[in-house]
Motif scaffolding. Structure first.
Motif, short mmCIF file in Angstrom:
data_model
loop_
_atom_site.label_atom_id
_atom_site.label_comp_id
_atom_site.label_asym_id
_atom_site.label_seq_id
_atom_site.Cartn_x
_atom_site.Cartn_y
_atom_site.Cartn_z
N ALA A 100 0.83 -1.21 0.00
CA ALA A 100 0.00 0.00 0.00
C ALA A 100 0.86 1.26 0.00
CB ALA A 100 -0.94 0.00 1.20
N ALA A 101 1.96 1.24 0.75
CA ALA A 101 2.84 2.41 0.78
C ALA A 101 3.54 2.60 -0.55
CB ALA A 101 3.86 2.27 1.91
N SER A 102 3.86 1.49 -1.22
CA SER A 102 4.53 1.57 -2.51
C SER A 102 3.63 2.15 -3.59
CB SER A 102 5.01 0.18 -2.97
OG SER A 102 6.00 -0.31 -2.11
N VAL A 103 2.36 1.81 -3.57
CA VAL A 103 1.46 2.26 -4.63
C VAL A 103 0.93 3.66 -4.38
CG1 VAL A 103 0.79 -0.07 -5.27
CG2 VAL A 103 -0.65 1.20 -3.70
N GLY A 104 0.88 4.09 -3.14
CA GLY A 104 0.39 5.43 -2.83
C GLY A 104 -1.10 5.44 -2.54
N ASP A 105 -1.52 6.47 -1.83
CA ASP A 105 -2.92 6.62 -1.43
C ASP A 105 -3.86 6.72 -2.63
OD1 ASP A 105 -2.24 6.56 1.25
OD2 ASP A 105 -2.11 8.74 1.41
N TRP A 106 -3.38 7.34 -3.70
CA TRP A 106 -4.23 7.54 -4.87
C TRP A 106 -4.75 6.20 -5.41
CZ3 TRP A 106 -3.20 5.16 -9.42
CH2 TRP A 106 -1.90 4.63 -9.58
N ALA A 107 -3.89 5.18 -5.40
CA ALA A 107 -4.28 3.89 -5.97
C ALA A 107 -5.36 3.21 -5.14
CB ALA A 107 -3.07 2.97 -6.08
N LEU A 108 -5.38 3.48 -3.85
CA LEU A 108 -6.39 2.89 -2.99
C LEU A 108 -7.74 3.57 -3.16
CD1 LEU A 108 -4.19 2.42 0.21
CD2 LEU A 108 -4.68 0.75 -1.59
N LYS A 109 -7.72 4.80 -3.69
CA LYS A 109 -8.96 5.55 -3.89
C LYS A 109 -9.56 5.35 -5.28
CE LYS A 109 -7.39 9.11 -0.70
NZ LYS A 109 -6.81 10.43 -0.57
N VAL A 110 -8.75 4.91 -6.24
CA VAL A 110 -9.22 4.72 -7.61
C VAL A 110 -9.60 3.26 -7.79
CG1 VAL A 110 -8.58 4.83 -10.05
CG2 VAL A 110 -7.76 6.59 -8.47
N SER A 111 -10.85 3.03 -8.11
CA SER A 111 -11.36 1.67 -8.26
C SER A 111 -10.54 0.85 -9.25
CB SER A 111 -12.82 1.72 -8.72
OG SER A 111 -13.32 0.42 -8.91
N GLY A 112 -10.05 -0.29 -8.81
CA GLY A 112 -9.32 -1.21 -9.67
C GLY A 112 -7.84 -0.90 -9.83
N ALA A 113 -7.39 0.26 -9.39
CA ALA A 113 -5.99 0.63 -9.59
C ALA A 113 -5.03 -0.25 -8.79
CB ALA A 113 -5.77 2.10 -9.25
N ALA A 114 -5.32 -0.46 -7.52
CA ALA A 114 -4.43 -1.27 -6.68
C ALA A 114 -4.36 -2.70 -7.20
CB ALA A 114 -4.89 -1.24 -5.23
N GLU A 115 -5.49 -3.25 -7.63
CA GLU A 115 -5.50 -4.61 -8.17
C GLU A 115 -4.66 -4.69 -9.44
OE1 GLU A 115 -8.20 -2.94 -7.19
OE2 GLU A 115 -9.16 -4.18 -5.68
N ALA A 116 -4.79 -3.69 -10.30
CA ALA A 116 -4.01 -3.67 -11.54
C ALA A 116 -2.52 -3.59 -11.24
CB ALA A 116 -4.44 -2.50 -12.43
N ILE A 117 -2.16 -2.77 -10.28
CA ILE A 117 -0.74 -2.63 -9.92
C ILE A 117 -0.22 -3.94 -9.34
CG2 ILE A 117 0.88 -1.44 -8.39
CD1 ILE A 117 -1.08 1.02 -8.64
N PHE A 118 -1.00 -4.56 -8.47
CA PHE A 118 -0.61 -5.84 -7.87
C PHE A 118 -0.39 -6.89 -8.95
CE2 PHE A 118 -2.33 -9.98 -6.25
CZ PHE A 118 -1.24 -10.32 -5.47
#
Length: 151
Positions: free
Chosen positions: A7-25
Motif C-alpha cells: 500500500a505504501a509503494s502504490v500510494g494513497d491515490w491507488a487505494l482511492k481509484v477503483s481497480g488501480a491497486a488490483e491492476a498494480i498488484f
C-alpha cells in the motif's frame, strides 16, 4: 533495508481509484515473473553448457504460482526438452485477490542447487536478485498505471 508495504509503494491515490491497486498488484507480479524468467535465462541458459550436461529447460518450466502454499522442490527432470510456458502462472496471478499471499516457486528438485551452487558450481541467485527488486517493480508499475489512468 526497511520493507515497504504494498500500500505504501502504490500510494494513497491507488487505494482511492477503483481497480488501480488490483491492476498494480497483478502487473507487478507479472513483471516479477518476467524478470525471474529473463534472469534465469541470462544466468543459466545463455551460459556455456557444462560438458556431459543435457539442457532440457525443465528448471525454467518448473516455475509455479499458488495462493495456498509455496510450490515444493519435488519434481524430477524428465530428461527431455520442456518448453517454458508461464500461462498457468499468469492465470494464478490474475485470479489472486488484492491482499492475498501469492507464492511463486520452482518445482524442479535441483533448483536450490542451481540457485545456491553445489558440487563446485558457482551459485546463480536469480531468485534473490529479482526478489530484491520487488519494491522498485511495484513503484514502476504504480507510475505506469497512474499515467494510463491520466492521474
Amino acid at each position: 533495508m526497511a520493507k515497504q508495504s504494498f500500500a505504501a509503494s502504490v500510494g494513497d491515490w491507488a487505494l482511492k481509484v477503483s481497480g488501480a491497486a488490483e491492476a498494480i498488484f497483478q502487473e507487478s507480479a507479472q513483471e516479477l515473473v518476467s524478470q525471474l524468467d529473463q534472469l534465469l535465462v541470462d544466468m543459466v541458459y545463455d551460459q556455456p553448457q557444462p560438458v556431459g550436461y543435457i539442457r532440457t529447460g525443465f528448471l525454467r518450466a518448473s516455475l509455479m504460482a499458488s495462493t495456498t502454499a509455496m510450490p515444493q522442490l519435488t519434481r524430477d527432470n524428465p530428461g527431455a526438452s520442456v518448453p517454458a510456458d508461464l500461462v498457468d502462472v499468469v492465470l494464478v496471478i490474475n485470479g489472486a485477490d488484492l491482499g492475498e499471499v501469492l507464492y511463486l516457486g520452482y518445482t524442479a528438485n535441483y533448483a536450490a542447487f542451481v540457485h545456491y551452487g553445489a558440487q563446485g558450481r558457482a551459485p546463480r541467485q536469480w531468485v534473490t536478485l529479482v526478489a530484491q527488486r520487488w519494491t522498485a517493480i511495484v513503484e514502476a508499475k504504480a507510475t505506469e498505471v497512474k499515467q494510463r489512468l491520466g492521474l
